[in-house]
Design a protein around this motif. Structure first.
Motif, short mmCIF file in Angstrom:
data_model
loop_
_atom_site.label_atom_id
_atom_site.label_comp_id
_atom_site.label_asym_id
_atom_site.label_seq_id
_atom_site.Cartn_x
_atom_site.Cartn_y
_atom_site.Cartn_z
N ALA A 60 0.85 -1.19 0.00
CA ALA A 60 0.00 0.00 0.00
C ALA A 60 0.88 1.24 0.00
CB ALA A 60 -0.91 -0.01 1.23
N GLU A 61 0.31 2.34 -0.46
CA GLU A 61 1.06 3.59 -0.52
C GLU A 61 0.14 4.76 -0.20
OE1 GLU A 61 2.50 3.81 -4.52
OE2 GLU A 61 0.52 4.20 -5.34
N PRO A 62 0.71 5.83 0.31
CA PRO A 62 -0.12 7.01 0.55
C PRO A 62 -0.42 7.69 -0.79
CG PRO A 62 2.16 7.52 1.05
CD PRO A 62 2.10 6.05 0.71
N VAL A 63 -1.62 8.16 -0.93
CA VAL A 63 -2.01 8.89 -2.13
C VAL A 63 -1.98 10.38 -1.84
CG1 VAL A 63 -3.88 9.34 -3.77
CG2 VAL A 63 -3.46 7.01 -2.97
N ARG A 64 -2.56 10.72 -0.69
CA ARG A 64 -2.72 12.14 -0.38
C ARG A 64 -3.08 12.30 1.09
NH1 ARG A 64 -7.18 16.02 -3.29
NH2 ARG A 64 -6.45 17.89 -2.27
N LEU A 65 -2.66 13.40 1.66
CA LEU A 65 -3.09 13.81 3.00
C LEU A 65 -3.70 15.18 2.84
CD1 LEU A 65 -3.29 13.58 6.06
CD2 LEU A 65 -0.93 14.42 6.20
N GLY A 67 -6.72 17.79 4.69
CA GLY A 67 -7.74 18.04 5.71
C GLY A 67 -7.75 16.99 6.80
N GLY A 68 -6.60 16.41 7.08
CA GLY A 68 -6.50 15.39 8.12
C GLY A 68 -6.83 13.98 7.67
N VAL A 69 -7.30 13.83 6.44
CA VAL A 69 -7.66 12.51 5.92
C VAL A 69 -6.50 11.97 5.09
CG1 VAL A 69 -9.28 11.17 4.52
CG2 VAL A 69 -10.10 13.10 5.91
N LEU A 70 -5.98 10.84 5.51
CA LEU A 70 -4.91 10.16 4.79
C LEU A 70 -5.55 9.14 3.86
CD1 LEU A 70 -1.98 9.36 4.22
CD2 LEU A 70 -2.08 7.88 6.24
N ILE A 71 -5.36 9.32 2.57
CA ILE A 71 -5.89 8.38 1.58
C ILE A 71 -4.76 7.42 1.23
CG2 ILE A 71 -6.90 8.09 -0.71
CD1 ILE A 71 -8.02 10.95 -0.38
N VAL A 72 -5.05 6.13 1.39
CA VAL A 72 -4.07 5.07 1.16
C VAL A 72 -4.56 4.19 0.02
CG1 VAL A 72 -2.93 3.07 2.19
CG2 VAL A 72 -3.40 5.08 3.59
N ARG A 73 -3.68 3.92 -0.94
CA ARG A 73 -4.02 3.03 -2.05
C ARG A 73 -3.45 1.65 -1.75
NH1 ARG A 73 -1.41 5.30 -6.15
NH2 ARG A 73 -3.15 6.60 -6.73
N ALA A 74 -4.32 0.66 -1.66
CA ALA A 74 -3.92 -0.73 -1.46
C ALA A 74 -3.89 -1.43 -2.81
CB ALA A 74 -4.89 -1.44 -0.52
N GLU A 75 -2.93 -2.34 -2.98
CA GLU A 75 -2.77 -2.99 -4.28
C GLU A 75 -3.87 -4.00 -4.59
OE1 GLU A 75 1.03 -4.90 -4.24
OE2 GLU A 75 0.32 -6.55 -3.00
N SER A 76 -4.62 -4.43 -3.58
CA SER A 76 -5.69 -5.41 -3.81
C SER A 76 -6.79 -5.20 -2.79
CB SER A 76 -5.15 -6.84 -3.68
OG SER A 76 -4.79 -7.10 -2.33
N GLN A 82 -7.66 -5.08 5.06
CA GLN A 82 -6.83 -5.15 6.27
C GLN A 82 -6.53 -3.78 6.87
OE1 GLN A 82 -5.94 -8.06 7.75
NE2 GLN A 82 -7.28 -8.91 6.18
N ILE A 83 -6.47 -2.78 6.05
CA ILE A 83 -6.04 -1.45 6.51
C ILE A 83 -6.95 -0.86 7.59
CG2 ILE A 83 -5.60 0.94 5.78
CD1 ILE A 83 -4.38 -0.30 3.21
N PRO A 84 -8.28 -0.98 7.49
CA PRO A 84 -9.10 -0.43 8.58
C PRO A 84 -8.77 -1.01 9.96
CG PRO A 84 -10.45 -0.83 6.66
CD PRO A 84 -9.10 -1.44 6.37
N TYR A 85 -8.28 -2.25 9.99
CA TYR A 85 -7.92 -2.86 11.27
C TYR A 85 -6.69 -2.22 11.91
CZ TYR A 85 -11.30 -6.48 10.15
OH TYR A 85 -12.46 -7.14 9.84
N VAL A 86 -5.85 -1.61 11.08
CA VAL A 86 -4.64 -0.96 11.60
C VAL A 86 -4.70 0.56 11.47
CG1 VAL A 86 -3.19 -3.00 11.21
CG2 VAL A 86 -3.38 -1.26 9.42
N ALA A 87 -5.87 1.08 11.12
CA ALA A 87 -6.01 2.53 10.89
C ALA A 87 -5.64 3.34 12.13
CB ALA A 87 -7.43 2.86 10.45
N THR A 104 -6.27 12.53 11.00
CA THR A 104 -7.40 12.24 11.87
C THR A 104 -8.21 11.05 11.39
OG1 THR A 104 -8.75 13.83 10.66
CG2 THR A 104 -7.60 14.64 12.63
N ALA A 105 -8.03 10.66 10.12
CA ALA A 105 -8.78 9.54 9.56
C ALA A 105 -7.98 8.94 8.41
CB ALA A 105 -10.14 10.01 9.06
N VAL A 106 -8.32 7.67 8.12
CA VAL A 106 -7.69 6.96 6.99
C VAL A 106 -8.80 6.48 6.07
CG1 VAL A 106 -6.33 4.95 6.30
CG2 VAL A 106 -5.71 6.21 8.37
N LYS A 107 -8.65 6.77 4.79
CA LYS A 107 -9.57 6.29 3.76
C LYS A 107 -8.77 5.38 2.83
CE LYS A 107 -12.48 7.78 -0.03
NZ LYS A 107 -12.92 8.89 -0.87
#
Length: 117
Positions: A60-65, A67-76, A82-87, A104-107
């Motif tokens: 996975a990689e960060p796409v953008r941060l 307004g406090g929202v970290l957008i993460v791109r997962a390859e599958s 899995q990412i919400p479990y470690v958010a 403040t949040a992960v999408k």
């Protein structure tokens, strides 16, 4: 030649005066253009391995941060699930590295990583 006494340009210095560090005028320049927040958000890309850990960094990689929202791109979709479990841990690590309250949040979105399209 420009007379330093006749201008308010921060780059114009009297002849023979020591140069000053570039950080101050650079910070002023980016702030005046409204870029400071975007540049701060870009730091997440630099620190991603430290924030995400070795295994998640491979999938996975960060796409953008923004307004406090970290957008993460997962390859599958498997990794996306899995990412919400470690958010909460990602948020805590990101704030430890980037500064309290930056994240403040992960999408999560799915798609191929930028380097593997």
């Amino acid at each position: 030649m420009i007379d330093p006494d006749e201008t308010e340009d921060p780059w114009v210095r009297p002849v023979g005066e020591d140069p000053r560090p570039i950080a101050e005028p650079l910070e002023s320049f980016t702030a005046s253009r409204g870029w400071a927040t975007r540049l701060e958000g870009a730091r997440v890309h630099i620190h991603w391995p430290e924030i995400a850990g070795e295994q998640l960094t491979r999938h996975a990689e960060p796409v953008r941060l923004h307004g406090g929202v970290l957008i993460v791109r997962a390859e599958s979709s498997t990794w996306a699930a899995q990412i919400p479990y470690v958010a909460a841990e990602l948020i805590a690590r990101a704030n430890a590295v980037l500064g309290e309250g930056q994240v403040t949040a992960v999408k999560v979105v799915t798609g191929p990583p930028r380097g593997r399209r």
